[in-house]
Each structure stands twice: as C-alpha cells, then as structure tokens.
Scaffold this active site. Structure first.
Site, PDB file in Angstrom:
ATOM      1  N   GLY A  70    -101.331  41.829  -8.030  1.00 22.21           N
ATOM      2  CA  GLY A  70    -102.591  41.099  -8.944  1.00 22.21           C
ATOM      3  C   GLY A  70    -103.300  42.090 -10.014  1.00 22.21           C
ATOM      4  N   THR A  71    -103.404  43.537  -9.480  1.00 20.32           N
ATOM      5  CA  THR A  71    -104.025  44.383 -10.479  1.00 20.32           C
ATOM      6  C   THR A  71    -103.295  44.765 -11.718  1.00 20.32           C
ATOM      7  OG1 THR A  71    -105.147  45.307  -8.691  1.00 20.32           O
ATOM      8  CG2 THR A  71    -104.755  46.684 -10.663  1.00 20.32           C
ATOM      9  N   ASN A 151    -113.230  35.790  -5.933  1.00 21.83           N
ATOM     10  CA  ASN A 151    -112.876  36.295  -4.383  1.00 21.83           C
ATOM     11  C   ASN A 151    -114.083  36.336  -3.596  1.00 21.83           C
ATOM     12  OD1 ASN A 151    -113.133  38.119  -6.728  1.00 21.83           O
ATOM     13  ND2 ASN A 151    -113.410  39.802  -5.266  1.00 21.83           N
ATOM     14  N   GLN A 179    -106.707  34.343  -5.987  1.00 21.94           N
ATOM     15  CA  GLN A 179    -107.495  33.760  -5.021  1.00 21.94           C
ATOM     16  C   GLN A 179    -107.427  32.237  -5.034  1.00 21.94           C
ATOM     17  OE1 GLN A 179    -108.781  35.050  -2.536  1.00 21.94           O
ATOM     18  NE2 GLN A 179    -109.088  37.486  -3.039  1.00 21.94           N
ATOM     19  N   SER A 199    -100.867  37.187  -6.801  1.00 20.45           N
ATOM     20  CA  SER A 199    -100.624  38.334  -5.887  1.00 20.45           C
ATOM     21  C   SER A 199    -100.054  37.794  -4.397  1.00 20.45           C
ATOM     22  CB  SER A 199    -102.057  39.184  -5.823  1.00 20.45           C
ATOM     23  OG  SER A 199    -101.626  40.336  -4.675  1.00 20.45           O
ATOM     24  N   HIS A 201     -99.818  39.113  -1.423  1.00 17.53           N
ATOM     25  CA  HIS A 201    -100.228  39.438   0.005  1.00 17.53           C
ATOM     26  C   HIS A 201    -101.675  38.666   0.229  1.00 17.53           C
ATOM     27  CE1 HIS A 201    -104.030  42.075  -0.938  1.00 17.53           C
ATOM     28  NE2 HIS A 201    -103.376  42.256  -2.194  1.00 17.53           N
ATOM     29  N   THR A 237     -86.648  49.271 -12.011  1.00 13.61           N
ATOM     30  CA  THR A 237     -86.126  48.651 -10.918  1.00 13.61           C
ATOM     31  C   THR A 237     -86.984  47.822  -9.998  1.00 13.61           C
ATOM     32  OG1 THR A 237     -84.650  50.416 -11.333  1.00 13.61           O
ATOM     33  CG2 THR A 237     -84.296  48.942  -9.350  1.00 13.61           C
ATOM     34  N   CYS A 325    -119.849  49.616  -0.777  1.00 16.71           N
ATOM     35  CA  CYS A 325    -120.437  50.661  -0.195  1.00 16.71           C
ATOM     36  C   CYS A 325    -120.062  51.974  -0.557  1.00 16.71           C
ATOM     37  CB  CYS A 325    -120.542  50.705   1.468  1.00 16.71           C
ATOM     38  SG  CYS A 325    -121.832  51.707   2.063  1.00 16.71           S
TER      39      CYS A 325
HETATM   40  N1  PLP Z   1    -107.743  39.610  -8.676  1.00 22.22           N
HETATM   41  C1  PLP Z   1    -108.749  39.099  -7.650  1.00 22.22           C
HETATM   42  C2  PLP Z   1    -109.462  37.867  -7.983  1.00 22.22           C
HETATM   43  C3  PLP Z   1    -108.541  39.466  -6.331  1.00 22.22           C
HETATM   44  O1  PLP Z   1    -109.261  39.000  -5.339  1.00 22.22           O
HETATM   45  C4  PLP Z   1    -107.747  40.826  -6.260  1.00 22.22           C
HETATM   46  C5  PLP Z   1    -107.661  41.524  -4.692  1.00 22.22           C
HETATM   47  O2  PLP Z   1    -108.547  41.570  -4.209  1.00 22.22           O
HETATM   48  C6  PLP Z   1    -106.982  41.183  -7.292  1.00 22.22           C
HETATM   49  C7  PLP Z   1    -106.988  40.609  -8.509  1.00 22.22           C
HETATM   50  C8  PLP Z   1    -105.945  42.270  -7.233  1.00 22.22           C
HETATM   51  O3  PLP Z   1    -104.937  42.088  -6.352  1.00 22.22           O
HETATM   52  P1  PLP Z   1    -104.085  43.121  -5.853  1.00 22.22           P
HETATM   53  O4  PLP Z   1    -104.527  43.522  -4.532  1.00 22.22           O
HETATM   54  O5  PLP Z   1    -102.742  42.382  -5.564  1.00 22.22           O
HETATM   55  O6  PLP Z   1    -103.784  44.321  -6.693  1.00 22.22           O
END
Ligand code: PLP
Length: 394
Positions: A70-71, A151, A179, A199, A201, A237, A325
């Site tokens: 996702g990032t 999230n 999410q 994403s 996971h 790749t 934290c």
């Molecule tokens: N965007 C949202 C709303 C998320 O909750 C998260 C993960 O916590 C991400 C992006 C990032 O995804 P990833 O962990 O696959 O990099």
C-alpha cells in the site's frame, strides 16, 4: 487463548494464500520477462493474479500494476501523478487531513518540491464534505487524494461525490482503498476514481505486495525506473510468489465478501455495545453507519490508551491505538485530532479491528476482561492525580 483484534494492522494469511505461496515459490521460479517455458509459467501466474485482483475491484486486468504494498501504491499514485502534471504548471494537491502516513509524508515531499498542499478538514465523525473539496479546488489543482476507509476509525468517505468534484475541476482522483478492499464492495467504475491503492496483507494476503489500479488513459509517470516490467510503468522483476498470494486473497475476497462482512459487523456491534454497556465513560469515535464492518474505535475516559493496550496484551488480547508512541510519550492521533476531539480523547482511544478468525467466544472473553482492567487503570490514574495535587500543594 490469544485473541487477535488488530486486523487493520495486518491479517493472518488465509490457507489458500499459504497454498499459493507454497506452490509458487519452489516450482514457479522463472523470470516473467523470459521468453522460455519457465518465464512464461511465471507470467501465467501474474496474469491469473492480475485478473483476480481486477475482478475484486471491478477493473480491467490491464489497469492493475503490482507494487510492494500500500505504501508504494500511494507513493506511486501521488508522485507519478505529480510528475505527469508538473509540465502543466498546476502544482496544487488536495488530500484529507486523516490520510495514512503513506500519503501524508508523500505530500510533505511534494511540498518540499514546490507543490501547494491543502488538507481538507473532516467533521466530528471523520467525514470529508463535498462542500469543503469544492471550496478548496483552484485552477491549479491537478490531484485530489481522499482515502476510501480510514484505518483508525473505519469511516467511509463519499468518494464518488468527491471524485466527481475533482474531475469537474480537471484534477485526477486517487483513493487509498487499503482498508476498504475485501471489507466492503469496492468498484472502481462506480467510485469514479482514476487511481486506487490496495495492499494484500490487509485481506489475508502476504505482506510486501499490493497494487495500484490506474484507469486507462490516466497520466502517470513511472516512479520506479529500470526495466520494462508492468507495461513499462513499474520497473523491477516481479515478486511472483507474493503476487500469487495476492491473487489467491483477491479470489477469496470476491467469494466471501458479503457473508463475512455481515458476520464481522454482528461481532463488532456486539463488542461495541457490550463495551458501552459494561464500561462507564466510554464513547465510540467515527461515523456509526458509514464505516467498514470490522472496525470500532472507543475512547476510555481517564486512562492512557497505551496502558490499556499493554494490560489487554498481558491478558492475551491484541488491539491497537491510533496514537503513535515514540520514546515513551504518546503522540495524539492525527485522525481524532482532525475530528475535533479533546486532547485527552485523542490519547485514550483504542481500535478493535476484527477478522475471519474471530468468534463469539472471543468477544465474550474481551467483554469479561475489559471492565476490570479499565477500572484498575482508572484507579491508578486517579491515585496519581491525587498524589500530584498533594505534592504540588506541599
Ligand atoms: N494506507 C492505509 C490506509 C493503511 O492502513 C496502510 C497500512 O497500515 C497503508 C496505506 C500502507 O500499506 P502497506 O502496509 O501495505 O505498506
């Protein structure tokens, strides 16, 4: 027994996902760019996963670009759209104040490059209004990014209405759907977005793999440069086993979505109403109806969320705080802050996020344990406060 209620952080891999990884990793080792049998075998794995990922979100397989999660998908969407827009001179980007750090930090990087960034406010339930986007649009606005579901609180944004406003002003619209995908129906065409991040996971797939969906015709520059993979849009790749895992998770997502979301909503609602009934001075944060079915975020007056999180963990119950934290001090949640909650409430809230392994028995256990922990911690806090007053006056 250990109880995992942190599915918004990550999810355990589904058995079908584990099977996909186990089959692919040793057997399908070819490079998908190779012309020979081994390469084509790997390419077939990518094609199948691209189809199931596209099906999950109502897109076309040719519009799915695999990323490392996702990032990266968020970075790719914003940086790629910004690079593509720069020659036009329209360097204004709008996002909501409650985006994930993957978006917020990328906006900071764009600001350092001379972009003007506007963060839209949210109301007390965490919703962005169409009127605030309309007011923020300028002739220079070329990108709007508003997440689909948050999230921390699970609130779902009116993405279709927001995307229409962005388009009326000639801007591309990105949504971070990390999410929401596989929790609620996500259909790129009815949302009307141009770019959508997901994403694996977060819905039973492996970590380190995700995708950016790019509507055909959207102007987007490559961010990862190198080879010609992913139609020349994302070099490197491909992570073939990870992509096979994403594909398997997406297939499950399509199959199970409606039954599983009803089950989770029922469990979540039971947990939430149980907490409100059994623990005094608690309140739910977020929109009561416009939210994903697995998430509740609850404020516990008179305690620090981190202390309750640790106390629950000692009882075998894993939850999360939205607040970070760092070095022993609790940063307030930027999401709850943007909703206008009091300083205390931005630091006393816990997120419970449910998923496929959770049962009624687990919810019963949490409801049995929680009231005692909260009153013990409130006793300690009250004791500390009295002590502080006494020492200050002595
Ligand atoms: N965007 C949202 C709303 C998320 O909750 C998260 C993960 O916590 C991400 C992006 C990032 O995804 P990833 O962990 O696959 O990099």
């Amino acid at each position: 027994m250990r109880i995992y209620l942190d599915y918004n952080a990550t999810t355990p891999p589904s058995p079908a996902v584990i099977a996909a990884l186990q089959e692919t990793l040793p057997l399908v080792f070819g490079n998908p760019s190779s012309v020979h049998y081994f390469g084509q075998q790997a390419k077939a794995v990518l094609d199948a996963a691209r189809l199931s990922t596209a099906t999950l979100i109502g897109g076309d397989p040719s519009e799915v670009i695999f990323t490392s999660g996702g990032t990266e998908a968020d970075n790719f969407a914003l940086r790629g759209a910004a690079d593509a827009a720069e020659p036009t001179g329209r360097r204004h980007i709008i996002a909501s104040a409650i985006e994930h750090e993957a978006v917020l930090q990328t906006l900071k990087a764009l600001a350092r490059r001379g972009w003007t960034v506007t963060l839209l406010p949210v109301d007390a339930t965490g919703i962005v209004s169409a009127a605030s986007l309309e007011a923020a649009m300028t002739p220079d606005t070329s990108i709007v990014s508003v997440m689909h579901a948050n999230n921390e609180i699970g609130t779902i944004q009116p993405v279709a209405a927001l995307a229409a406003i962005a388009h009326a002003g000639g801007a591309v619209f990105h949504t971070d759907a990390v999410q929401s995908v596989a929790k609620i129906p996500v259909d790129v065409r009815s949302l009307g977005v141009d770019l959508l991040s997901l994403s694996a996971h977060k819905f039973g797939g492996p970590k380190g793999i995700g995708a950016l969906w790019v509507k055909r015709g959207t102007r987007l520059a490559a961010v990862m440069t190198g080879g010609r993979q992913e139609r020349n849009r994302r070099a490197g790749t491909e992570n073939v086993p990870g992509i096979a895992g994403l594909g398997a998770a997406a297939r499950l997502g399509v199959d199970k979505l409606s039954a599983e979301s009803d089950r989770l909503a029922r469990l979540r609602d039971r947990l939430e109403s149980g907490i409100l009934a059994r623990v005094p001075d608690t309140a739910v944060n977020g929109d009561p109806s416009q939210r994903v079915p697995n998430t509740t975020n609850v404020s516990f007056d008179g305690i620090e969320a981190e202390s309750l999180l640790i106390a629950l963990d000692l009882e075998g119950i894993a939850v999360s705080t939205g607040s970070a934290c760092s070095s022993g001090t609790l940063e307030p949640s930027h999401v709850l802050k943007a909703m206008g909650l009091s300083a205390h409430r931005t630091q006393n809230s816990l997120r419970f996020s449910l998923g496929e392994r959770n049962t009624d028995a687990e919810i019963d256990r949490v409801l049995d344990v929680l009231p005692g922990l909260v009153s013990r911690l409130r006793g300690i806090t009250a004791g500390k406060a009295t002590g502080a007053v006494a020492s200050a006056s002595s």
